[in-house]
Design an enzyme around this catalytic site. Structure first.
Site, short mmCIF file in Angstrom:
data_model
loop_
_atom_site.label_atom_id
_atom_site.label_comp_id
_atom_site.label_asym_id
_atom_site.label_seq_id
_atom_site.Cartn_x
_atom_site.Cartn_y
_atom_site.Cartn_z
CD1 TRP A 171 15.30 -57.51 21.16
CD2 TRP A 171 17.08 -57.99 19.89
NE1 TRP A 171 14.84 -58.07 20.00
CE2 TRP A 171 15.92 -58.38 19.20
CE3 TRP A 171 18.33 -58.20 19.27
CZ2 TRP A 171 15.95 -58.97 17.94
CZ3 TRP A 171 18.36 -58.78 18.02
CH2 TRP A 171 17.19 -59.17 17.36
CG ASN A 172 18.07 -54.02 16.71
OD1 ASN A 172 17.85 -53.15 17.55
ND2 ASN A 172 17.72 -53.91 15.45
NE ARG B 47 18.93 -44.10 16.27
CZ ARG B 47 18.54 -44.87 15.25
NH1 ARG B 47 19.33 -45.02 14.20
NH2 ARG B 47 17.40 -45.48 15.28
CE LYS C 125 11.35 -51.48 28.39
NZ LYS C 125 12.25 -52.62 28.37
N PRO C 126 15.65 -50.08 28.92
CG PRO C 126 17.59 -50.98 29.87
CD PRO C 126 16.43 -50.07 30.18
N GLY D 95 11.58 -49.87 18.22
CA GLY D 95 11.20 -51.27 18.36
C GLY D 95 10.21 -51.65 17.28
CB SER D 96 8.00 -54.55 16.96
OG SER D 96 7.29 -54.44 18.17
CD GLU E 106 13.69 -43.36 14.40
OE1 GLU E 106 13.75 -44.08 13.39
OE2 GLU E 106 13.87 -42.13 14.36
CG LEU E 107 7.60 -47.66 14.82
CD1 LEU E 107 6.11 -47.52 14.55
CD2 LEU E 107 7.84 -48.05 16.27
CB CYS F 14 15.09 -51.15 11.78
SG CYS F 14 16.35 -49.94 12.18
CD GLU G 141 11.61 -55.37 10.95
OE1 GLU G 141 10.85 -55.66 11.89
OE2 GLU G 141 12.45 -54.48 11.02
CB SER H 225 23.64 -46.02 10.24
OG SER H 225 22.53 -46.87 10.07
P1 NAD Z 1 9.94 -54.88 20.55
O1 NAD Z 1 8.93 -53.92 20.03
O2 NAD Z 1 9.50 -56.24 20.91
O3 NAD Z 1 10.64 -54.29 21.85
C1 NAD Z 1 11.21 -53.02 21.88
C2 NAD Z 1 11.18 -52.49 23.30
O4 NAD Z 1 9.83 -52.34 23.72
C3 NAD Z 1 11.84 -53.40 24.32
O5 NAD Z 1 12.49 -52.61 25.29
C4 NAD Z 1 10.66 -54.13 24.94
O6 NAD Z 1 10.91 -54.55 26.26
C5 NAD Z 1 9.61 -53.04 24.93
N1 NAD Z 1 8.22 -53.51 24.92
C6 NAD Z 1 7.72 -54.64 24.38
N2 NAD Z 1 6.38 -54.68 24.52
C7 NAD Z 1 6.02 -53.52 25.15
C8 NAD Z 1 4.77 -52.95 25.56
N3 NAD Z 1 3.61 -53.57 25.35
N4 NAD Z 1 4.79 -51.75 26.17
C9 NAD Z 1 5.96 -51.10 26.39
N5 NAD Z 1 7.16 -51.59 26.02
C10 NAD Z 1 7.20 -52.77 25.40
O7 NAD Z 1 11.12 -54.88 19.47
P2 NAD Z 1 12.49 -55.70 19.53
O8 NAD Z 1 12.20 -57.11 19.17
O9 NAD Z 1 13.23 -55.43 20.78
O10 NAD Z 1 13.31 -54.98 18.36
C11 NAD Z 1 13.19 -55.32 17.05
C12 NAD Z 1 12.31 -54.34 16.30
O11 NAD Z 1 12.84 -53.02 16.45
C13 NAD Z 1 12.29 -54.60 14.82
O12 NAD Z 1 10.98 -54.45 14.33
C14 NAD Z 1 13.20 -53.50 14.27
O13 NAD Z 1 12.95 -53.16 12.94
C15 NAD Z 1 12.91 -52.38 15.18
N6 NAD Z 1 14.00 -51.40 15.17
C16 NAD Z 1 13.77 -50.20 14.59
C17 NAD Z 1 14.80 -49.26 14.53
C18 NAD Z 1 14.57 -47.92 13.91
O14 NAD Z 1 15.39 -47.04 14.13
N7 NAD Z 1 13.52 -47.71 13.14
C19 NAD Z 1 16.05 -49.56 15.05
C20 NAD Z 1 16.26 -50.82 15.63
C21 NAD Z 1 15.21 -51.73 15.69
#
Ligand code: NAD
Length: 485
Positions: A157-158, A166, A181-182, A235-236, A257-258, A291, A388, A448
């Site tokens: 979401w961020n 990307r 899947k956003p 994501g995370s 990309e975590l 991130c 984080e 970036s």
């Molecule tokens: P999140 O992992 O909770 O969610 C990311 C995505 O995954 C969302 O679309 C969510 O709906 C989906 N998701 C959640 N659980 C899932 C599952 N079990 N199976 C499949 N999909 C699932 O992360 P967030 O809170 O949306 O984003 C923040 C995190 O993203 C932070 O840790 C941040 O550092 C990281 N991030 C990394 C980068 C990078 O480029 N390395 C960039 C932006 C954000």
């Protein structure tokens, strides 16, 4: 025209095979304004059967898209880049509404995010294989580059726009089709992006969007399907590891990309004012919800107080409020959970002896706000430097030697971004080589760039987005042995 108008009502739905449609089960879910919790609009709540329909469309379009001339693929991206930039203000407002960041900040993301389409529109025509001689003579060794095939993209979401472009940019350029899947908190920007690509002439089925409140069901369904060949996730780290395990059955290619835990190191020879300027960007971009956000300030003991006071002054002057209001510098955090987690980390650090230079509190609601905060004398084992933060808090700890700074910077499971302030060229080289991070900013708080390879190591994941490396994630190699007599 304003943000929400950018997304026509019929486009607040699933986008499958070039058609905007409701979820098969008919469900919808609300998208909320994080500044006050009110409902902005609603979107379709896709389920496993919708995900399957999206993959049917992607798989059906794969062969003809791969055979489409690279120039044509690139020109779709170029037209979409121009369409987004023409409506940059509307994209920025839409993103600000659903995510909370200020409109000025969102405009920065629109320019950054759209640039991936321009960059990869240019890369589409530069995919080439090799022709080489067998070292022993005779046989020629050829390589052919091919699109990896249908992809699944899961985004956070961020950065609702840039985290999509990307992945979509290089995949379109390489000749891949995809299901996106956003994040459920910010689906609107991705739908508007799909609209821009459709209007730019992207053929039906190349891009499919499934918005949902049940992400695991979507990814499990798609990743169990042998037709899906690639997953790119931002994501995370926790969710990333789940997906990597899930990929084992069908051995999909993965890009991860975590999370990050970026050190921001200020040496005794640094220009402290420049370091404060860089810290404001590295810490406060996206309200700290990035991130790449500076998460741990490691400042040489001889300049720590000066740095903390100057940073405190700048942070204390920031105005917190609704992202769409003029004069606001810092918008709301994404939800209550984020505020609570930051409040608890700040309190723990203070109980353990940290000094609050400025901020430290969450203002009363409505909305999910936290004051820009600077903490000095933070213990090296405090949770706030191990986790984080994802918010506007700058914890500062001191160090005495270069070895200690490097050792502490590297003592994290993460390895995404890092920042270094020094005026010593030898030190710049030594420290850049010693830091175990995918990205190092020297005397800058902004790293970036669509032309640079973005990505991490260790628990920050693997794979690179942007630059020449970005398209490699979407290409397979076939080697052809060609004996010549
Ligand atoms: P999140 O992992 O909770 O969610 C990311 C995505 O995954 C969302 O679309 C969510 O709906 C989906 N998701 C959640 N659980 C899932 C599952 N079990 N199976 C499949 N999909 C699932 O992360 P967030 O809170 O949306 O984003 C923040 C995190 O993203 C932070 O840790 C941040 O550092 C990281 N991030 C990394 C980068 C990078 O480029 N390395 C960039 C932006 C954000």
């Amino acid at each position: 025209m304003s943000g929400l108008d950018l997304l026509e009502p019929h486009r607040r739905s699933l986008f499958i095979g070039g058609t905007w449609r409701e979820a098969a089960a008919g469900g919808r879910f609300p998208v909320l304004d994080p500044a006050d919790g009110s409902t902005l609009t609603d979107v379709a709540d896709g389920r496993a059967e919708d995900a399957r329909a999206a993959l049917d469309a992607a798989a059906g379009a794969q062969e003809s898209w791969a055979a489409t001339p690279p120039r044509e693929r690139g020109e779709v991206l170029r037209r979409a880049f121009e369409a987004i930039m023409d409506r940059a203000d509307d994209f920025a407002e839409l993103m600000s509404l659903e995510m909370g960041k200020t409109v000025a900040e969102a405009k920065g993301e629109v320019a950054y995010g759209a640039e991936f389409f321009r960059w990869f529109s240019e890369e589409a025509v530069r995919i080439h294989g090799r022709w080489m001689h067998n070292p022993a003579g005779g046989t020629r060794l050829l390589t052919i580059r091919k699109p990896v095939g249908p992809c699944l993209f899961i985004t956070p979401w961020n950065f609702p726009l840039a985290m999509g472009t990307r992945k979509i940019g290089p995949a379109v350029a390489a000749g891949c089709t995809m299901v996106v899947k956003p994040a459920e908190l910010t689906p609107l920007t991705m739908l508007a992006l799909a609209g821009a690509l459709q209007d730019a002439g992207l053929p039906d089925g190349v891009l499919n969007i499934v918005t949902t409140t049940t992400s695991p069901a979507i990814s499990e369904t798609l990743m169990a399907d042998a037709r899906l060949r690639k997953v790119s996730f931002t994501g995370s780290t926790t969710v990333g590891k789940v997906l990597v395990r899930q990929s084992a059955d069908q051995l999909q290619r993965m890009s991860m990309e975590l999370g990050g835990n970026a050190p921001f190191i200020v040496f005794e020879d640094a220009d402290v004012d420049a370091a404060v300027e860089g810290a404001m960007i590295a810490k406060m971009r996206n309200m700290g919800e990035a991130c790449t956000a500076a998460n741990r300030f490691l400042v040489h003991e001889s300049v720590a107080v000066e740095f903390a006071e100057k940073l405190g002054e700048r942070m204390g002057a920031l105005r917190v409020g609704r992202g769409q209001e003029a004069g606001v510098d810092v918008g709301p955090l994404i939800d209550d959970k984020a505020v609570e987690s930051i409040r608890s980390m700040v309190n723990d650090a203070v109980v353990a002896g940290a000094r609050v230079v400025v901020g430290g509190q969450a203002p009363e609601g409505p909305g999910h706000f936290f004051q820009p905060t600077v903490l000095l004398d933070v213990q090296s084992d405090a949770e706030i430097v191990a986790q984080e933060i994802f918010g506007p808090v700058a914890p500062i700890a001191t160090f005495a030697t270069e070895e200690e700074a490097i050792e502490r910077a590297n003592s994290t499971e993460y390895g995404l971004a890092s920042y270094v302030y020094t005026r010593d060229l030898n030190r710049t080289i030594r420290v850049s080589e010693a830091l175990q991070f995918g990205m190092v900013g020297i005397n800058t708080g902004l790293i970036s760039n669509a032309a640079a390879p973005f990505g991490g190591m260790k628990h920050s994941g693997f794979g690179r987005e942007g630059s020449f490396e970005g398209i490699e994630e979407y290409l397979e190699t076939t080697y052809v042995a060609l004996p010549v007599s």
